[in-house]
Motif scaffolding. Sequence first.
Motif, PDB file in Angstrom:
ATOM      1  N   THR A  36     -15.117 -98.947 -26.504  1.00 33.52           N
ATOM      2  CA  THR A  36     -15.986 -99.246 -25.365  1.00 33.52           C
ATOM      3  C   THR A  36     -15.250 -99.023 -24.056  1.00 33.52           C
ATOM      4  OG1 THR A  36     -17.251-100.836 -26.654  1.00 33.52           O
ATOM      5  CG2 THR A  36     -17.395-101.025 -24.257  1.00 33.52           C
ATOM      6  N   LEU A  37     -14.002 -99.471 -23.996  1.00 33.38           N
ATOM      7  CA  LEU A  37     -13.219 -99.269 -22.774  1.00 33.38           C
ATOM      8  C   LEU A  37     -13.092 -97.782 -22.461  1.00 33.38           C
ATOM      9  CD1 LEU A  37     -10.482-101.973 -23.394  1.00 33.38           C
ATOM     10  CD2 LEU A  37     -12.394-102.078 -21.762  1.00 33.38           C
ATOM     11  N   ARG A  38     -12.948 -96.977 -23.501  1.00 33.61           N
ATOM     12  CA  ARG A  38     -12.852 -95.531 -23.316  1.00 33.61           C
ATOM     13  C   ARG A  38     -14.128 -94.998 -22.667  1.00 33.61           C
ATOM     14  NH1 ARG A  38     -11.425 -92.711 -28.712  1.00 33.61           N
ATOM     15  NH2 ARG A  38     -13.565 -93.249 -29.163  1.00 33.61           N
ATOM     16  N   ASP A  39     -15.289 -95.508 -23.055  1.00 37.44           N
ATOM     17  CA  ASP A  39     -16.542 -95.077 -22.436  1.00 37.44           C
ATOM     18  C   ASP A  39     -16.590 -95.472 -20.965  1.00 37.44           C
ATOM     19  OD1 ASP A  39     -17.528 -93.889 -24.747  1.00 37.44           O
ATOM     20  OD2 ASP A  39     -18.561 -95.706 -25.403  1.00 37.44           O
ATOM     21  N   LEU A  40     -16.102 -96.650 -20.644  1.00 36.78           N
ATOM     22  CA  LEU A  40     -16.093 -97.094 -19.247  1.00 36.78           C
ATOM     23  C   LEU A  40     -15.136 -96.246 -18.410  1.00 36.78           C
ATOM     24  CD1 LEU A  40     -16.204-100.961 -19.778  1.00 36.78           C
ATOM     25  CD2 LEU A  40     -18.105 -99.369 -19.410  1.00 36.78           C
ATOM     26  N   VAL A  41     -13.985 -95.905 -18.984  1.00 36.86           N
ATOM     27  CA  VAL A  41     -13.053 -95.009 -18.290  1.00 36.86           C
ATOM     28  C   VAL A  41     -13.699 -93.636 -18.116  1.00 36.86           C
ATOM     29  CG1 VAL A  41     -10.829 -93.793 -18.463  1.00 36.86           C
ATOM     30  CG2 VAL A  41     -10.970 -96.230 -19.013  1.00 36.86           C
ATOM     31  N   HIS A  42     -14.427 -93.208 -19.124  1.00 38.76           N
ATOM     32  CA  HIS A  42     -15.135 -91.926 -19.046  1.00 38.76           C
ATOM     33  C   HIS A  42     -16.060 -91.917 -17.832  1.00 38.76           C
ATOM     34  CE1 HIS A  42     -17.714 -88.774 -21.402  1.00 38.76           C
ATOM     35  NE2 HIS A  42     -17.140 -88.262 -20.350  1.00 38.76           N
ATOM     36  N   ASP A  43     -16.760 -93.032 -17.585  1.00 37.77           N
ATOM     37  CA  ASP A  43     -17.654 -93.122 -16.434  1.00 37.77           C
ATOM     38  C   ASP A  43     -16.909 -93.052 -15.108  1.00 37.77           C
ATOM     39  OD1 ASP A  43     -20.054 -93.289 -17.776  1.00 37.77           O
ATOM     40  OD2 ASP A  43     -20.273 -95.447 -17.549  1.00 37.77           O
ATOM     41  N   ALA A 138     -19.820-104.898 -31.095  1.00 39.05           N
ATOM     42  CA  ALA A 138     -20.853-105.898 -30.791  1.00 39.05           C
ATOM     43  C   ALA A 138     -20.371-106.864 -29.705  1.00 39.05           C
ATOM     44  CB  ALA A 138     -21.231-106.666 -32.056  1.00 39.05           C
ATOM     45  N   LEU A 139     -19.120-107.291 -29.799  1.00 36.71           N
ATOM     46  CA  LEU A 139     -18.572-108.205 -28.788  1.00 36.71           C
ATOM     47  C   LEU A 139     -18.475-107.540 -27.417  1.00 36.71           C
ATOM     48  CD1 LEU A 139     -15.778-109.939 -30.909  1.00 36.71           C
ATOM     49  CD2 LEU A 139     -17.978-110.926 -30.178  1.00 36.71           C
ATOM     50  N   THR A 140     -18.035-106.280 -27.384  1.00 32.75           N
ATOM     51  CA  THR A 140     -17.930-105.608 -26.086  1.00 32.75           C
ATOM     52  C   THR A 140     -19.302-105.294 -25.503  1.00 32.75           C
ATOM     53  OG1 THR A 140     -17.627-103.430 -27.118  1.00 32.75           O
ATOM     54  CG2 THR A 140     -15.630-104.651 -26.520  1.00 32.75           C
ATOM     55  N   LEU A 141     -20.273-104.990 -26.367  1.00 35.25           N
ATOM     56  CA  LEU A 141     -21.639-104.788 -25.866  1.00 35.25           C
ATOM     57  C   LEU A 141     -22.204-106.077 -25.287  1.00 35.25           C
ATOM     58  CD1 LEU A 141     -23.177-102.434 -28.573  1.00 35.25           C
ATOM     59  CD2 LEU A 141     -22.698-101.875 -26.176  1.00 35.25           C
ATOM     60  N   ALA A 142     -21.917-107.200 -25.936  1.00 32.18           N
ATOM     61  CA  ALA A 142     -22.346-108.495 -25.396  1.00 32.18           C
ATOM     62  C   ALA A 142     -21.681-108.756 -24.042  1.00 32.18           C
ATOM     63  CB  ALA A 142     -22.015-109.613 -26.385  1.00 32.18           C
ATOM     64  N   ALA A 143     -20.406-108.405 -23.926  1.00 31.18           N
ATOM     65  CA  ALA A 143     -19.702-108.585 -22.651  1.00 31.18           C
ATOM     66  C   ALA A 143     -20.296-107.686 -21.566  1.00 31.18           C
ATOM     67  CB  ALA A 143     -18.212-108.301 -22.832  1.00 31.18           C
ATOM     68  N   LEU A 144     -20.614-106.440 -21.910  1.00 31.71           N
ATOM     69  CA  LEU A 144     -21.245-105.546 -20.936  1.00 31.71           C
ATOM     70  C   LEU A 144     -22.600-106.083 -20.492  1.00 31.71           C
ATOM     71  CD1 LEU A 144     -20.558-101.958 -22.338  1.00 31.71           C
ATOM     72  CD2 LEU A 144     -19.663-102.956 -20.240  1.00 31.71           C
ATOM     73  N   HIS A 145     -23.371-106.559 -21.458  1.00 25.20           N
ATOM     74  CA  HIS A 145     -24.686-107.116 -21.139  1.00 25.20           C
ATOM     75  C   HIS A 145     -24.538-108.330 -20.217  1.00 25.20           C
ATOM     76  CE1 HIS A 145     -28.876-108.155 -21.595  1.00 25.20           C
ATOM     77  NE2 HIS A 145     -28.521-109.384 -21.913  1.00 25.20           N
ATOM     78  N   THR A 146     -23.594-109.203 -20.532  1.00 26.56           N
ATOM     79  CA  THR A 146     -23.362-110.400 -19.713  1.00 26.56           C
ATOM     80  C   THR A 146     -22.909-110.010 -18.311  1.00 26.56           C
ATOM     81  OG1 THR A 146     -22.814-111.679 -21.677  1.00 26.56           O
ATOM     82  CG2 THR A 146     -22.048-112.557 -19.567  1.00 26.56           C
ATOM     83  N   ALA A 147     -22.021-109.043 -18.208  1.00 20.32           N
ATOM     84  CA  ALA A 147     -21.545-108.593 -16.897  1.00 20.32           C
ATOM     85  C   ALA A 147     -22.683-107.988 -16.085  1.00 20.32           C
ATOM     86  CB  ALA A 147     -20.412-107.590 -17.071  1.00 20.32           C
ATOM     87  N   ARG A 148     -23.516-107.185 -16.732  1.00 17.08           N
ATOM     88  CA  ARG A 148     -24.649-106.577 -16.035  1.00 17.08           C
ATOM     89  C   ARG A 148     -25.609-107.661 -15.552  1.00 17.08           C
ATOM     90  NH1 ARG A 148     -27.362-102.940 -19.745  1.00 17.08           N
ATOM     91  NH2 ARG A 148     -28.676-104.699 -20.217  1.00 17.08           N
ATOM     92  N   TRP A 149     -25.833-108.663 -16.380  1.00 18.54           N
ATOM     93  CA  TRP A 149     -26.706-109.775 -16.008  1.00 18.54           C
ATOM     94  C   TRP A 149     -26.119-110.547 -14.835  1.00 18.54           C
ATOM     95  CZ3 TRP A 149     -25.808-115.089 -16.205  1.00 18.54           C
ATOM     96  CH2 TRP A 149     -26.926-115.888 -15.971  1.00 18.54           C
ATOM     97  N   ALA A 150     -24.807-110.817 -14.872  1.00 24.49           N
ATOM     98  CA  ALA A 150     -24.148-111.571 -13.804  1.00 24.49           C
ATOM     99  C   ALA A 150     -24.201-110.808 -12.472  1.00 24.49           C
ATOM    100  CB  ALA A 150     -22.709-111.889 -14.185  1.00 24.49           C
ATOM    101  N   VAL A 151     -24.019-109.501 -12.531  1.00 22.80           N
ATOM    102  CA  VAL A 151     -24.046-108.693 -11.308  1.00 22.80           C
ATOM    103  C   VAL A 151     -25.465-108.653 -10.738  1.00 22.80           C
ATOM    104  CG1 VAL A 151     -23.843-106.312 -10.454  1.00 22.80           C
ATOM    105  CG2 VAL A 151     -22.039-107.298 -11.880  1.00 22.80           C
ATOM    106  N   SER A 152     -26.472-108.636 -11.581  1.00 22.31           N
ATOM    107  CA  SER A 152     -27.848-108.580 -11.096  1.00 22.31           C
ATOM    108  C   SER A 152     -28.305-109.894 -10.479  1.00 22.31           C
ATOM    109  CB  SER A 152     -28.797-108.176 -12.228  1.00 22.31           C
ATOM    110  OG  SER A 152     -28.920-109.219 -13.170  1.00 22.31           O
TER     111      SER A 152
END
Length: 153
Positions: A36-43, A138-152
Amino acid sequence: MLSVVAANVASVHCPPLVFGGLVVPAGTLFAGASLTLRDLVHDTAGIRGVTAGILTGAGLSAVVAGPQIAVASVLAFTASEVVDARIYARLRHRGRTAAVAASNAAGLVVDSVLFVPLAFGDLAAVPGQLVGKTLATALTLAALHTARWAVSR
């Protein structure tokens, strides 16, 4: 880069975990998170940034985990990155979560099937790697979802 090093160090210096008969090398969760971190670095840094991270992680791994683990890691991460990057790039327009989930699913299979026999000499830990990396995804997807929710908010 650091998650790759942590995965390799844990795989060498920590005993594997055994869950329900599955052998899970200790570095599996770090390796799964690195997908997952690799995908974020890719972005943020593109494929060149990802490649630089993989090569730097491999160099550090060679020092702290040994050359066999480092070579296995570079080969597996490079092959899985090619698969991951293609899938991620094609699906990114549908949203980060879908792209990460799909690219990780493919990448974790490629990574596990290559890394385990190259690093450990047999396929015994492949099922455990697949389960562990899926859990990490699954854990990193949950973290991404939580971060996106917190930022919104």
